[in-house]
Enzyme design. Structure first.
Site, PDB file in Angstrom:
ATOM      1  N   GLU A  41      -2.424 -10.596   5.279  1.00  0.00           N
ATOM      2  CA  GLU A  41      -2.192  -9.429   6.125  1.00  0.00           C
ATOM      3  C   GLU A  41      -2.836  -9.486   7.499  1.00  0.00           C
ATOM      4  O   GLU A  41      -3.528  -8.543   7.905  1.00  0.00           O
ATOM      5  CB  GLU A  41      -2.623  -8.154   5.389  1.00  0.00           C
ATOM      6  CG  GLU A  41      -1.800  -7.872   4.167  1.00  0.00           C
ATOM      7  CD  GLU A  41      -1.931  -6.448   3.653  1.00  0.00           C
ATOM      8  OE1 GLU A  41      -2.897  -5.761   4.037  1.00  0.00           O
ATOM      9  OE2 GLU A  41      -1.057  -6.022   2.884  1.00  0.00           O
ATOM     10  N   ASP A  76     -10.496  -4.703   1.823  1.00  0.00           N
ATOM     11  CA  ASP A  76     -10.580  -3.700   0.770  1.00  0.00           C
ATOM     12  C   ASP A  76     -11.168  -4.275  -0.525  1.00  0.00           C
ATOM     13  O   ASP A  76     -10.580  -4.156  -1.593  1.00  0.00           O
ATOM     14  CB  ASP A  76      -9.152  -3.167   0.525  1.00  0.00           C
ATOM     15  CG  ASP A  76      -9.116  -2.054  -0.494  1.00  0.00           C
ATOM     16  OD1 ASP A  76     -10.081  -1.283  -0.571  1.00  0.00           O
ATOM     17  OD2 ASP A  76      -8.104  -1.972  -1.232  1.00  0.00           O
ATOM     18  N   TYR A 134       3.995  -1.481   0.096  1.00  0.00           N
ATOM     19  CA  TYR A 134       3.520  -0.328  -0.670  1.00  0.00           C
ATOM     20  C   TYR A 134       4.460   0.864  -0.561  1.00  0.00           C
ATOM     21  O   TYR A 134       4.027   1.994  -0.417  1.00  0.00           O
ATOM     22  CB  TYR A 134       2.084   0.010  -0.248  1.00  0.00           C
ATOM     23  CG  TYR A 134       1.121  -1.002  -0.850  1.00  0.00           C
ATOM     24  CD1 TYR A 134       0.726  -0.890  -2.186  1.00  0.00           C
ATOM     25  CD2 TYR A 134       0.683  -2.095  -0.134  1.00  0.00           C
ATOM     26  CE1 TYR A 134      -0.115  -1.829  -2.768  1.00  0.00           C
ATOM     27  CE2 TYR A 134      -0.153  -3.045  -0.712  1.00  0.00           C
ATOM     28  CZ  TYR A 134      -0.550  -2.900  -2.026  1.00  0.00           C
ATOM     29  OH  TYR A 134      -1.367  -3.830  -2.610  1.00  0.00           O
ATOM     30  N   GLU A 164       2.302  -8.238  -3.175  1.00  0.00           N
ATOM     31  CA  GLU A 164       1.527  -7.045  -3.571  1.00  0.00           C
ATOM     32  C   GLU A 164       2.464  -5.857  -3.574  1.00  0.00           C
ATOM     33  O   GLU A 164       3.235  -5.665  -2.616  1.00  0.00           O
ATOM     34  CB  GLU A 164       0.399  -6.752  -2.560  1.00  0.00           C
ATOM     35  CG  GLU A 164      -0.784  -7.653  -2.649  1.00  0.00           C
ATOM     36  CD  GLU A 164      -1.908  -7.245  -1.685  1.00  0.00           C
ATOM     37  OE1 GLU A 164      -2.010  -6.064  -1.323  1.00  0.00           O
ATOM     38  OE2 GLU A 164      -2.660  -8.157  -1.296  1.00  0.00           O
TER      39      GLU A 164
HETATM   40  C1  GCB Z   1      -3.350  -4.589   0.760  1.00  0.00           C
HETATM   41  C2  GCB Z   1      -4.407  -5.612   0.774  1.00  0.00           C
HETATM   42  C3  GCB Z   1      -5.335  -5.510  -0.433  1.00  0.00           C
HETATM   43  C4  GCB Z   1      -5.640  -4.049  -0.715  1.00  0.00           C
HETATM   44  C5  GCB Z   1      -4.350  -3.334  -1.020  1.00  0.00           C
HETATM   45  C6  GCB Z   1      -4.551  -1.859  -1.338  1.00  0.00           C
HETATM   46  O1  GCB Z   1      -2.342  -4.703   1.392  1.00  0.00           O
HETATM   47  O2  GCB Z   1      -3.904  -6.922   0.863  1.00  0.00           O
HETATM   48  O3  GCB Z   1      -6.498  -6.232  -0.156  1.00  0.00           O
HETATM   49  O4  GCB Z   1      -6.544  -3.895  -1.756  1.00  0.00           O
HETATM   50  O5  GCB Z   1      -3.500  -3.440   0.079  1.00  0.00           O
HETATM   51  O6  GCB Z   1      -4.715  -1.515  -2.485  1.00  0.00           O
HETATM   52  O7  GCB Z   1      -4.558  -1.071  -0.399  1.00  0.00           O
END
Ligand code: GCB
Length: 599
Positions: free
Chosen positions: A412, A176, A469, A504
């Site tokens: 990941e 991403d 997330y 994250e």
């Molecule tokens: C993740 C990835 C990262 C993405 C992020 C997202 O888990 O490690 O590279 O940019 O999510 O914002 O979806």
């Protein structure tokens, strides 16, 4: 690998600036573009990604080879010396030609490589040509999807007749961030005497409160020459000296390298006619039970995952932006960042050494995570040998940096759908990272949101690093559910009795969207989402850090889930604060670097 530094024995010249540039029209190799001037060149700036320097989607979205070319001359006086041409990084693959001859190739877009060029130089002008390939596939790190569907991009429909209509070669990055390409870091020519220092290893050691530095010098004449070694403090005073290619020097009245106080010593090595000064810091790192100890005190990581990403430069080195970014980190009371998702420029690590910013140093192994429906799964990736090389080269480059406290060998990967295959892939890489690091820093990988109870890799690592997330991809808009899910998950990680760090978490946030009742994409929602997760982290003594995703908004592939890039930054792409930056600043002001959690 030593960074090129100019001193009484060595000269550094820099080949940055304006080069000629041309995309391969499909005939470049057949016509031998490196043997002559490029047929129809345009101007490009080095170092920088080429993608955003033009106003043309053909350049921005190019897939395949592009050619860079320039001429240079060297002063005759240098020709008595060993002459080396060095690239800080070329993304992702490079073929380098000097005066029509191929010097060699390099794979991997984020680490330096060099060639001795003395024998191939001509009097007067020399023509340097660099062919750069930005292709990503199952053999590269980061990974590209050979089946054609890009991460978060516009997925290809499962209709062969429709897919066949897309004829132009294209990359399908399985990651991403925008697949920026080009000569991303400085190109330098440096000289050394003919007998020279190849490498220096520095290991700070504290035994019963007494500090010493252990060192190893590798020289081109092996042990036929013996190094004179001294330690200089910040003022330049000699505080210890000895001779020998391997040894130790005691350091009285030590100044420690600490987060926020980057005190640096220099190890000065004289080896025959060659001289090199390597900076180092006195600090130790280790994991004990559920703590991450820096200088034997439990450290708490406050900060972000970052990207090397700015307007126009793309992923190219820009030291003004690096200075600004570290000042922004300090302004919000952060103490650390992760080099997500690839090794960053050496110049940035030097700055972090000086500024006392703590770094989690990551390889470019991102995207190893989409073949879980495929019976061949992990065996389809052709990355293992390259992954080993990246780990070796990364640690060889960064081993002496005091700012680096932890190696992340991947981001990941799929560790859950095929847990045994993942374990078999990563166990030897984990061992290799430890083997390569003279300072034996902790090693880990960053796991993704999954059924964590199936994951066999995280428990194998020195510290659990996880991306979560809740509140965004999972329970987006429902922060109450997000809180409960995070709490539930933390019960599991507690049972592992290892330090845990959230690497994250966050929410896409379009600067300027506000709402009294926070909703997704608003600045208020980002703050509430971070607060919700932070509440959970605060209640867990084994949590040793929080890195918000992301420091700043950044460019990605185009796709329906990305509105002009990823917007999870606490800062916009041009580094203006969102509400979350102010929230984090206030939160982190109250969190000390050490002893935040009572274990
Ligand atoms: C993740 C990835 C990262 C993405 C992020 C997202 O888990 O490690 O590279 O940019 O999510 O914002 O979806």
């Amino acid at each position: 690998m030593l960074y090129p530094r100019s001193n009484e024995a060595r000269t550094v010249l820099d080949l940055n600036g304006i080069w000629d540039f041309q995309l391969d029209d499909g005939h470049a190799f057949e016509q031998g573009w490196w043997k002559q001037d490029l047929p129809a060149p345009e101007k490009v700036s080095v170092p920088a990604s080429y993608n955003d320097q033009f106003c043309d989607v053909k350049v921005r979205d190019h897939c395949g080879w592009a050619f860079y070319q320039r001429a240079f001359e060297l002063p005759d006086i240098l020709r008595t010396q060993r002459i080396v041409l060095r690239f800080g990084s070329v993304t992702h693959k490079a073929k380098v030609y000097l005066n029509g001859e191929c010097l060699g190739e390099h794979e991997g877009g984020f680490l330096p490589f060099e060639f001795e060029i003395g024998a191939r130089l001509r009097p007067g002008k020399n023509r340097l040509t660099v062919a750069v390939d930005n292709t990503v596939d199952y053999s590269t790190l980061p990974i590209g999807n050979e089946a054609g569907a890009a991460f978060f991009g516009s997925d290809l429909p499962d209709i062969p007749a429709v897919n066949a209509t897309r004829q132009a070669p294209h990359n399908a990055p399985n990651f991403d961030f925008f697949n920026y390409a080009g000569i991303h870091r400085p190109v330098k020519i440096y000289t050394t005497p003919s007998v020279y220092i190849e490498d220096i290893v520095v290991i700070p050691v504290c035994e019963q409160g007494k500090w010493k530095v252990c060192y190893r010098v590798t020289g081109s004449a092996k042990d036929e020459k013996v190094a004179k070694v001294s330690v200089l403090d910040k003022k330049g005073d000699v505080v210890g000296e000895t001779t020998g290619n391997e040894g130790e020097i005691a350091i009285a009245n030590p100044h420690l390298w600490q987060p926020g106080q980057g005190y640096l010593y220099r190890l000065r090595v004289v080896y025959g006619e060659d001289v090199y000064e390597e900076k180092f810091g006195l600090r130790t790192v280790r994991v004990e039970k559920t703590s991450f100890l820096i200088n034997e005190k439990p450290f708490y990581f406050k900060g972000f995952g970052k990207h090397e990403d700015t307007e126009t430069h793309g992923r190219g080195l820009d030291e003004a932006w690096n200075v600004k970014d570290l000042n922004l980190l300090k302004a919000v009371n952060a103490n650390s960042f992760r080099t997500s998702h690839y090794p960053y420029a050496e110049e940035m690590l030097d700055l972090c050494d000086e500024e006392g910013i703590v770094v989690i140093d990551e390889t470019s192994a991102v995207g190893l995570n989409f073949l879980w429906n495929d019976p061949l799964g992990w065996s389809k990736f052709r990355t293992q040998e390259h992954h080993r090389q990246v780990i070796r080269d990364l640690i060889a480059r960064d081993k002496n940096h005091p700012c680096v406290v932890l190696w992340s060998i991947a981001n990941e990967p799929d560790t859950e759908k095929q847990p045994e295959q993942a374990r078999d892939y990563f166990a030897p890489l984990y061992a290799l990272a430890h083997e390569c690091d003279p300072q034996n820093r902790p090693v880990s990988l960053v796991i993704c949101q999954n059924d964590y109870t199936r994951d066999l890799c995280a428990p194998m690592m020195d510290i659990v690093l996880a991306n979560r997330y809740y509140g965004w991809y999972v329970f987006g808009g429902d922060l109450d559910a997000a809180r409960r899910a995070m709490q539930k998950e933390m019960e599991y990680w507690k049972s592992l009795e290892k330090p845990f760090m959230l690497c994250e978490y966050g929410a896409d946030t379009v600067a300027g969207i506000h709402n009294m009742a926070p909703n997704m994409f608003s600045e208020e929602y980002q703050v509430e989402c971070l607060k919700t997760i932070n509440d959970v982290l605060d209640a867990c003594p084994f949590v040793v850090g929080e890195h918000v995703w992301n420091f700043a908004d950044f460019a990605t592939i185009q796709g329906t889930l990305r509105v002009d890039g990823n917007k999870k930054g606490a800062f916009t792409r041009d580094r203006r604060p969102k509400l979350s930056a102010h929230y984090l600043k206030a939160r982190w002001r109250e969190i000390p670097d050490f002893d935040y959690k009572q274990v």
